[in-house]
Design an enzyme around this catalytic site. Structure first.
Site, PDB file in Angstrom:
ATOM      1  CG  ASP A 161     -10.359  15.953 -14.637  1.00  0.00           C
ATOM      2  OD1 ASP A 161      -9.912  15.256 -15.450  1.00  0.00           O
ATOM      3  OD2 ASP A 161     -11.314  15.324 -14.064  1.00  0.00           O
TER       4      ASP A 161
ATOM      5  CE  LYS B 255     -13.168   7.762 -17.872  1.00  0.00           C
ATOM      6  NZ  LYS B 255     -13.488   9.133 -17.097  1.00  0.00           N
TER       7      LYS B 255
ATOM      8  CE1 TYR C 135     -16.801  10.687 -15.977  1.00  0.00           C
ATOM      9  CE2 TYR C 135     -16.479  10.288 -13.513  1.00  0.00           C
ATOM     10  CZ  TYR C 135     -16.688  10.020 -14.971  1.00  0.00           C
ATOM     11  OH  TYR C 135     -16.967   8.601 -14.890  1.00  0.00           O
TER      12      TYR C 135
ATOM     13  NE  ARG D 287      -2.837   0.431   3.332  1.00  0.00           N
ATOM     14  CZ  ARG D 287      -1.984   0.650   4.536  1.00  0.00           C
ATOM     15  NH1 ARG D 287      -1.371   1.816   4.516  1.00  0.00           N
ATOM     16  NH2 ARG D 287      -1.936  -0.263   5.393  1.00  0.00           N
TER      17      ARG D 287
HETATM   18  C1  PLP Z   1     -13.870   9.281 -16.213  1.00  0.00           C
HETATM   19  C2  PLP Z   1     -13.555  10.876 -15.636  1.00  0.00           C
HETATM   20  C3  PLP Z   1     -13.076  10.772 -14.277  1.00  0.00           C
HETATM   21  C4  PLP Z   1     -13.566   9.768 -13.158  1.00  0.00           C
HETATM   22  O1  PLP Z   1     -12.407   8.760 -13.196  1.00  0.00           O
HETATM   23  P1  PLP Z   1     -12.957   7.281 -12.750  1.00  0.00           P
HETATM   24  O2  PLP Z   1     -11.566   6.580 -13.352  1.00  0.00           O
HETATM   25  O3  PLP Z   1     -14.025   6.786 -13.663  1.00  0.00           O
HETATM   26  O4  PLP Z   1     -13.057   6.935 -11.430  1.00  0.00           O
HETATM   27  C5  PLP Z   1     -13.001  12.247 -13.858  1.00  0.00           C
HETATM   28  N1  PLP Z   1     -12.761  13.024 -14.549  1.00  0.00           N
HETATM   29  C6  PLP Z   1     -12.928  13.037 -15.924  1.00  0.00           C
HETATM   30  C7  PLP Z   1     -12.631  14.194 -16.768  1.00  0.00           C
HETATM   31  C8  PLP Z   1     -13.406  11.772 -16.483  1.00  0.00           C
HETATM   32  O5  PLP Z   1     -13.547  11.641 -17.643  1.00  0.00           O
END
Ligand code: PLP
Length: 386
Positions: free
Chosen positions: A172, A197, A100, A48
């Protein structure tokens, strides 16, 4: 050694295994590490806290974002949860109004009840951000491009506002990736990723990460990574790093395909408007050109017609798979009004620009003629002509 981004994506965080010379970092599938004497270990005590596979991913992401440190987490939401633990009761956050959905849910259902306050504003409007600031504002949370209408926020301008307010700026960067923009260069303090992504890139792993170039914030990210424990598994770290090796190639193709598709869609009478950061018709086109290398791989457009036409259209494509999520090699299509944003009341949804006929594409790396033919076929099926 200084390297161009495409070389860095291939080499960042790569050190041949000292024992075997293995060119790729092995999947260190272990929970604990044997100590030579009590308290005398080789930098690894418990997975961890430290894991070599995870460290390789973190080193690579720090280099790609030009940060001094990175910590990775079990998902993008786990990364966001960890950052929100920097805050205390009474603290205030100014965030984008089209975040998001999972981030919005995390803010409003998990942290608002704990006494953290949030204001949601259009972050393309700097005066709106200024107007929302209070004495308690500790954090500005921005997505650019935003989801699903791909609004572009001027990162340098927001960073100045954050500095004046003595608040941290988190960007983000999931939609853009460091291939397209490096928010730390514009003055951001924290860069967050859902590595699920584009960084992973193959729709086969869920993960998250945060990068910074502030040593104190780096320590906090590490402390809460270990304390909260939302860490990625070694296999997931390995898969994400494997995805990053081809990030540059994939992002180039995503952008070329997405621009061609955006231009094709603009030529269709059945399309009311198209949003793509590198189209001249985009409302923040000049800022997009300034802070991004390409317009990325996401395209949104508004189909003339109602909810039913939108639904029929997304069911009529063959190559574009009907699915939420984004950023993989395969093209995806979705209809926010009936899918990702179905829970939002219509009036509120439409006010935020998520209209009935809005369709979002995650453009993959297939042959662009095949993708355009697929969309032509869907227009024919819904409207009887292309
Ligand atoms: C998918 C996404 C998230 C969240 O991420 P997860 O891996 O699904 O928990 C946060 N911000 C954006 C812009 C995203 O596309």
């Amino acid at each position: 050694m200084s390297m161009h981004f495409d070389s860095l994506a291939v080499h960042a965080g790569a050190h041949p295994d000292p024992r075997t010379g293995a060119i790729q970092v092995p999947i260190f599938q272990t929970s604990t590490y044997v100590q030579d004497e009590p308290g005398c270990h080789r930098g690894y005590e418990y997975s961890r806290t430290q894991n070599p596979t995870r460290e390789a991913l973190e080193e690579a992401l720090a280099d790609l974002e030009k940060g001094s440190s990175c910590r990775s987490y079990a998902s993008g939401c786990a990364a966001a949860t960890t950052v929100l633990h920097f805050l205390r009761q009474g603290d205030h956050v100014v965030a984008g109004d089209d975040l998001y959905g999972g981030t919005y849910r995390l803010f409003t259902t998990a942290f608002e009840p704990l006494g953290i306050r949030f204001s949601f504003v259009d972050t393309t409007d700097i005066d709106a951000i200024r107007g929302a600031l209070t004495e308690q504002t500790r954090l500005l949370w921005v997505e650019s491009p935003s989801n699903p209408v791909l609004k572009i926020t001027d990162l340098a301008a927001v960073s100045e506002v954050a500095k004046e307010a003595k608040a941290l700026l988190l960007v983000d960067n999931t939609f853009a990736t460091p291939f397209n923009q490096r928010p730390l260069d514009f003055g951001a303090d924290l860069v967050l990723h859902s590595t699920t992504k584009y960084l992973g890139g193959h729709c086969d792993v869920v993960g998250g990460a945060v990068v910074t170039n502030d040593p104190e914030l780096g320590e906090k990210l590490a402390f809460y990574q270990n304390t909260l424990g939302a860490v990625p598994a070694p296999l997931d770290a390995f898969l994400t790093l494997r995805g990053i090796r081809t990030l540059s190639l994939r992002m180039e193709k995503h952008a070329v395909n997405a621009l061609a598709i955006a231009e094709f869609l603009e030529s269709q009478d059945r399309v009311a408007w198209v949003r793509y950061p590198f189209l001249e018709s985009h409302p923040q086109h000049p800022i997009a050109r300034q802070q991004m290398n390409t317009g990325g791989g996401m395209v949104s457009f508004e189909l003339r017609g109602g909810v039913e036409d939108g639904k029929t259209f997304v069911m009529a494509t063959r190559l574009f798979a009907l699915a939420e999520s984004l950023g993989g090699v395969e093209s995806l299509i979705e209809h926010p009004a009936t899918m990702t944003h179905a829970a939002v009341p219509r009036e509120e949804r439409v006010r935020a620009g998520l209209t009935d006929g809005l369709i979002r594409l995650s453009v993959g790396i297939e042959n662009v003629e095949d993708l355009i033919n697929d969309l032509r076929g869907a227009f024919r099926e819904v409207f009887g002509k292309a």
